[in-house]
Design a protein around this motif. Structure first.
Motif, mmCIF file in Angstrom:
data_model
loop_
_atom_site.group_PDB
_atom_site.id
_atom_site.type_symbol
_atom_site.label_atom_id
_atom_site.label_comp_id
_atom_site.label_asym_id
_atom_site.label_seq_id
_atom_site.Cartn_x
_atom_site.Cartn_y
_atom_site.Cartn_z
ATOM 1 N N LYS A 1 0.877 -1.178 0.000
ATOM 2 C CA LYS A 1 0.000 0.000 0.000
ATOM 3 C C LYS A 1 0.909 1.221 0.000
ATOM 4 N N PRO A 2 0.372 2.396 -0.361
ATOM 5 C CA PRO A 2 1.223 3.596 -0.434
ATOM 6 C C PRO A 2 1.889 3.935 0.903
ATOM 7 N N GLU A 3 3.061 4.535 0.792
ATOM 8 C CA GLU A 3 3.755 4.960 2.010
ATOM 9 C C GLU A 3 2.997 6.099 2.677
ATOM 10 N N GLU A 4 3.253 6.265 3.969
ATOM 11 C CA GLU A 4 2.657 7.362 4.734
ATOM 12 C C GLU A 4 3.788 8.282 5.172
ATOM 13 N N VAL A 5 3.640 9.565 4.865
ATOM 14 C CA VAL A 5 4.672 10.544 5.185
ATOM 15 C C VAL A 5 4.119 11.577 6.158
ATOM 16 N N GLU A 6 4.888 11.840 7.205
ATOM 17 C CA GLU A 6 4.500 12.832 8.210
ATOM 18 C C GLU A 6 5.680 13.771 8.437
ATOM 19 N N TYR A 7 5.418 15.077 8.360
ATOM 20 C CA TYR A 7 6.438 16.096 8.639
ATOM 21 C C TYR A 7 6.207 16.638 10.044
ATOM 22 N N PHE A 8 7.282 16.908 10.748
ATOM 23 C CA PHE A 8 7.167 17.544 12.055
ATOM 24 C C PHE A 8 8.450 18.287 12.382
ATOM 25 N N SER A 9 8.368 19.256 13.282
ATOM 26 C CA SER A 9 9.530 20.061 13.648
ATOM 27 C C SER A 9 10.131 19.577 14.939
#
Length: 89
Positions: free
Chosen positions: A81-89
Protein backbone atom coordinates in the motif's frame (compact mmCIF):
# COMPACT_ATOMS: atom_id res chain seq x y z
CA UNK A 1 15.31 21.29 11.80
CA UNK A 2 12.78 19.44 9.63
CA UNK A 3 11.92 15.85 10.50
CA UNK A 4 10.12 13.24 8.44
CA UNK A 5 8.56 9.96 9.42
CA UNK A 6 8.00 7.71 6.39
CA UNK A 7 6.20 4.38 6.76
CA UNK A 8 6.74 1.72 4.09
CA UNK A 9 4.42 -1.30 3.84
CA UNK A 10 6.28 -4.01 1.93
CA UNK A 11 5.73 -7.38 0.32
CA UNK A 12 7.94 -10.32 1.42
CA UNK A 13 10.65 -9.55 -1.18
CA UNK A 14 10.63 -5.92 -0.03
CA UNK A 15 11.12 -6.98 3.59
CA UNK A 16 14.29 -8.87 2.58
CA UNK A 17 15.46 -6.07 0.26
CA UNK A 18 14.83 -3.14 2.64
CA UNK A 19 18.09 -3.26 4.68
CA UNK A 20 20.20 -3.19 1.50
CA UNK A 21 18.07 -0.44 0.00
CA UNK A 22 18.21 1.58 3.23
CA UNK A 23 22.02 1.34 3.39
CA UNK A 24 22.27 2.72 -0.16
CA UNK A 25 19.81 5.53 0.59
CA UNK A 26 21.64 6.40 3.81
CA UNK A 27 25.00 6.50 2.03
CA UNK A 28 23.64 8.93 -0.56
CA UNK A 29 21.41 11.06 1.71
CA UNK A 30 24.09 11.52 4.35
CA UNK A 31 26.27 13.29 1.78
CA UNK A 32 23.59 15.86 0.99
CA UNK A 33 23.80 19.45 2.20
CA UNK A 34 21.66 19.90 5.31
CA UNK A 35 21.47 16.20 6.23
CA UNK A 36 21.31 15.68 10.01
CA UNK A 37 20.36 12.07 10.72
CA UNK A 38 18.48 9.03 9.49
CA UNK A 39 17.41 5.74 11.08
CA UNK A 40 14.71 3.13 10.72
CA UNK A 41 12.54 0.83 12.79
CA UNK A 42 11.16 -2.47 11.50
CA UNK A 43 7.89 -4.03 12.65
CA UNK A 44 6.90 -7.06 10.59
CA UNK A 45 6.40 -5.87 7.01
CA UNK A 46 6.31 -2.20 8.05
CA UNK A 47 9.47 -0.11 8.03
CA UNK A 48 9.46 3.41 9.44
CA UNK A 49 12.26 5.73 8.37
CA UNK A 50 13.03 8.81 10.46
CA UNK A 51 14.90 11.46 8.48
CA UNK A 52 16.11 14.90 9.59
CA UNK A 53 17.38 17.75 7.45
CA UNK A 54 18.39 21.26 8.39
CA UNK A 55 15.31 22.81 6.78
CA UNK A 56 12.69 22.42 4.05
CA UNK A 57 15.01 23.78 1.36
CA UNK A 58 17.77 21.24 1.98
CA UNK A 59 15.25 18.40 2.17
CA UNK A 60 13.65 19.49 -1.10
CA UNK A 61 17.08 19.75 -2.70
CA UNK A 62 17.73 16.08 -1.85
CA UNK A 63 14.20 15.01 -2.84
CA UNK A 64 14.58 16.62 -6.27
CA UNK A 65 17.69 14.62 -7.24
CA UNK A 66 17.64 11.85 -9.84
CA UNK A 67 19.23 9.48 -7.32
CA UNK A 68 16.38 10.07 -4.83
CA UNK A 69 13.85 9.35 -7.58
CA UNK A 70 15.70 6.14 -8.46
CA UNK A 71 15.52 4.98 -4.83
CA UNK A 72 11.78 5.69 -4.72
CA UNK A 73 11.16 3.61 -7.84
CA UNK A 74 13.20 0.72 -6.41
CA UNK A 75 11.22 0.49 -3.16
CA UNK A 76 7.81 1.27 -4.72
CA UNK A 77 8.05 -2.03 -6.60
CA UNK A 78 7.55 -3.74 -3.22
CA UNK A 79 4.69 -1.65 -1.78
CA UNK A 80 1.58 -3.43 -0.52
CA UNK A 81 0.00 0.00 0.00
CA UNK A 82 1.22 3.60 -0.43
CA UNK A 83 3.76 4.96 2.01
CA UNK A 84 2.66 7.36 4.73
CA UNK A 85 4.67 10.54 5.18
CA UNK A 86 4.50 12.83 8.21
CA UNK A 87 6.44 16.10 8.64
CA UNK A 88 7.17 17.54 12.05
CA UNK A 89 9.53 20.06 13.65
Amino acid sequence: MLNLKIKYFLDPKGVVYFPTWYAEVYREASQQRGFIKMRYKAEGNTFTVYLSFLNKETLESWASTAKHDEFVVQIEAHFTKPEEVEYFS
